[in-house]
Scaffold this active site. Sequence first.
Site, mmCIF file in Angstrom:
data_model
loop_
_atom_site.group_PDB
_atom_site.id
_atom_site.type_symbol
_atom_site.label_atom_id
_atom_site.label_comp_id
_atom_site.label_asym_id
_atom_site.label_seq_id
_atom_site.Cartn_x
_atom_site.Cartn_y
_atom_site.Cartn_z
ATOM 1 N N MET A 267 -92.167 -49.946 -31.541
ATOM 2 C CA MET A 267 -91.893 -48.857 -32.082
ATOM 3 C C MET A 267 -90.751 -48.419 -32.044
ATOM 4 O O MET A 267 -89.727 -49.071 -31.192
ATOM 5 C CB MET A 267 -92.712 -48.273 -30.624
ATOM 6 N N GLU A 268 -90.910 -47.497 -32.989
ATOM 7 C CA GLU A 268 -89.644 -47.170 -33.672
ATOM 8 C C GLU A 268 -88.984 -45.921 -32.647
ATOM 9 O O GLU A 268 -87.782 -45.135 -33.923
ATOM 10 C CB GLU A 268 -89.691 -46.667 -35.166
ATOM 11 N N ASN A 269 -89.093 -45.804 -31.253
ATOM 12 C CA ASN A 269 -88.245 -44.515 -30.555
ATOM 13 C C ASN A 269 -86.706 -44.329 -31.103
ATOM 14 O O ASN A 269 -86.680 -45.882 -30.889
ATOM 15 C CB ASN A 269 -88.282 -44.772 -28.999
ATOM 16 N N GLU A 302 -88.354 -51.068 -37.776
ATOM 17 C CA GLU A 302 -88.434 -50.389 -36.722
ATOM 18 C C GLU A 302 -87.197 -49.281 -37.272
ATOM 19 O O GLU A 302 -86.518 -48.698 -37.215
ATOM 20 C CB GLU A 302 -88.577 -50.828 -36.005
ATOM 21 N N GLU A 324 -94.839 -44.798 -42.916
ATOM 22 C CA GLU A 324 -95.791 -46.259 -42.595
ATOM 23 C C GLU A 324 -95.103 -46.782 -43.947
ATOM 24 O O GLU A 324 -95.068 -47.748 -44.455
ATOM 25 C CB GLU A 324 -96.809 -46.331 -41.847
#
Length: 901
Positions: A267-269, A302, A324
């Site tokens: 997850m690319e937080n 990511e 995406e």
Amino acid sequence: MRTDTPVTIYRKDYVPYPYTIDEVALTFDLAPESTDVHCAMLVRRRADAPANAALELDGEDLELVSVSVDGTPWPAERWSVTERQLVLRDLPDEARVETLSRCRPSENSTLMGLYVSGGNFFTQCEAEGFRRITWFADRPDVMSRYRVTLRADEAYPLLLSNGNLISTQRLPDGRHQADWEDPFPKPCYLFALVAGNLTHRESSVRTASGREVLLQVYSDPGSESRTEWALESLERALRWDETRFDLELDLDRFMVVAVRDFNMGAMENKGLNIFNAAYVLADPDTATDANYDGIESVVGHEYFHNWTGNRVTCRDWFQLSLKEGLTVFRDQEFSADMMARDLDAAAAASARAVKRIDDVVTLRAAQFPEDAGPMAHPIRPDSYQEIGNFYTATVYEKGAEVIRMQHTLLGEAGFQAGIAEYFRRHDGQAVTCDDFVDAMDSVYRTQHPGRDLTVFRNWYSQAGTPRVAVQIDHDAQARRVTITLTQRCAPVGVEKRAGNGRTKQPFHIPFALGLLGRDGRALPLRSGGQTVDTALLELTAESQQWTFDDIDEAPVPSLLRGFSAPVIVEYDWTDEELALLSAHDNDPFARWEAGQELATRQILALAAQHREGAPLEVDDAFFEAWRALLSDPELDAGYRARALSLPSEKTLAERMEPIDPPALAAARDFLRAELGRRLAALWRAAFDANQTPGAYSPAPGPVGRRALKNLALSHLMAGGIEGAQALAQTQYDQAGNMTDSLAALSSLVNYADEKAAAAALAHFYQRWEKDPLVVDKWFALQATARGAGVAQIRALMQHPAFTLRNPNRARALIFQFCLNNARGMHHTDASGYGFWADQVLALDALNPEIAARLARALDNWSRFIPALRAPMQKALERVRQHPDLSRNVQEIVSKALEFAA
């Protein structure tokens, strides 16, 4: 069965949120059983919002403790709360809104929101997990600057959040505190928090502009030695984004954290990426070549989201492919460039071709069936019931192909100009797919006066895989070839259910082709005063024609070179023409494609023979084509390994109506064994010539040699060649890396005698039982073994190392069996379908997102042979009728059943 009606959300109904939330201050008092979250928001009513617009905040599984506005408790008559929403009325135009809420991380088995894994705290907020942490406007177009305070006991020494660390301190009550600030506005789905006892590896690097930044990779204590590759991959990604896209890291640090329990890959937080441990931890003893490749790719993916997804994000979830699809394209290009680095021109071209082949194999195995099934949807859907169900191969892989087509149409320089224009227009905004195409169109119009990308936009609004029929006409007297391309794409999935009678419009299809002479030489293509080896035809209507001059003979066409568009080509090559292309085509993708088409024809013919009870026979010409590929000294090992691999059963099934998995398995097995027997001497020579002694290297050269060597071993074993089992056993016993160890074990499990297979499996587990990621490999190997059936899988589920609560373990055993073992899953006794239903329902009670992904295994049930279709339908109905079924799974099974209605 659920009694509430699923709510369908439509893209056309989008309206902006009536408030901006400019600043958010979050304070967490972390405890596993009960965590208090104080949220302070600076809210402003938008100028175009109604004066009486309420502030509607999302929440799920939260206990609300208090609500205040501008420091004063808000009167009870001015707010209301339900299980899913907190509504505040009569707010001033600007206000500081504060809530105190409570969540229970240790009870959160969904792995969405704030949860505990391995004794540590983690978050997952995309798509709608932030509402499980605190009451908020949980939608991507609400972008805020965050300041985060984390407080916890000393048992959790590490306290991380997004952005830059501002301060740390000891608290009077014995706890400690860390304050973080993210200087860039972001939607709440990019929020992240990590707290616990983790170790890390780090490096300090200087960016292109001269700033010193810190790169860190966190993992469980004792795993430091296995994070080196991830950290190296992160630095390579940073450098590549600077050089290829002129995009620089905008924070003082960038952190990657490995977690054992995770629904996704990563997850690319913003600045704090949380990864499934499978995409962080690697060393030669425990990770395969595919693992190393996957880690580099996912780390890159990511990291690249920092700009394509974070700095510019989605206006709404219908635009998911905006970030995406674009970022998958970027990570594919990153991987291709990394594979080609430090190689000469020929070797670099081959390495990039290998990457392109791998990407297309993935697309055809996962996305093409999706396009032909009940969940078929455009890369930008028009509606959804559960957004979690639209993290699909269509949005990701087909979305990447749509971006790649724009790159093909504009060229590298034009595409980079379009990207620069996109960021110039939209940095710091939440935007749409149309906004991206607008930026690209501005460049395309400059390059091609009088033309635009209007037709191209149909890729975003229409579902399905277009078919392009090719007609080649040669005029010997005029020495001219005329190419006619005709496209069609029938309504699919959501388009069929809509029933609105709307006629689908043509797609803008960049179609690359070349022509070969009957002796295999490339023919120059002359048209409009230009001469090229490969022509890029832009098909924008239902049918168009192009002519090429000075062609003396009827050519052999090399079509869709480089897989220039995600379409199915319809052209009736002869087997002799395919053999010629397989031996001589100077486009490596088209050369591979010709061999795959030859193999596909053989396997489908064998499957037909099997169904009819006829003796199985293979054309000698096929073996000669394979012999030529296997013995061609001009082809490097990695490319030959792809060229000599038989098409997957998933890919083959797309060419079969109705789908008959037992017949396909028997046909593929027979051909594999015959290849092993007929070409035994060449396979043995390839096995011997492609050993990789010495220290392990994940570089393309040794990776390719291992791939070819292990392919050769599997064919020798499949063919029952004398001495092959001893070769496999010796390789297993002496393997110096996990790639060779697992390949040898696979050959033993699938082809050796039962005693040898059982002994090798027992030895492997005994050696690696303390390593969860390797144990996952052990489960997956048995789940996909030729002899695996429901009884074997149920027995493995009783193994002490198995648990449904860990997504990786469930994926390794149950998903691998249901999705990648057609022989076992689709056994004629139909036991696989009852097993599937059992596991979907069991998972749904724990983790609906994971359950919904398993539910996709029967998407295309109506396309199977009648003997299998009826029990599949029964299993789907059983799941749909189950009480308290999640909305995630309900949407999947309902659409599957409606698809064939």
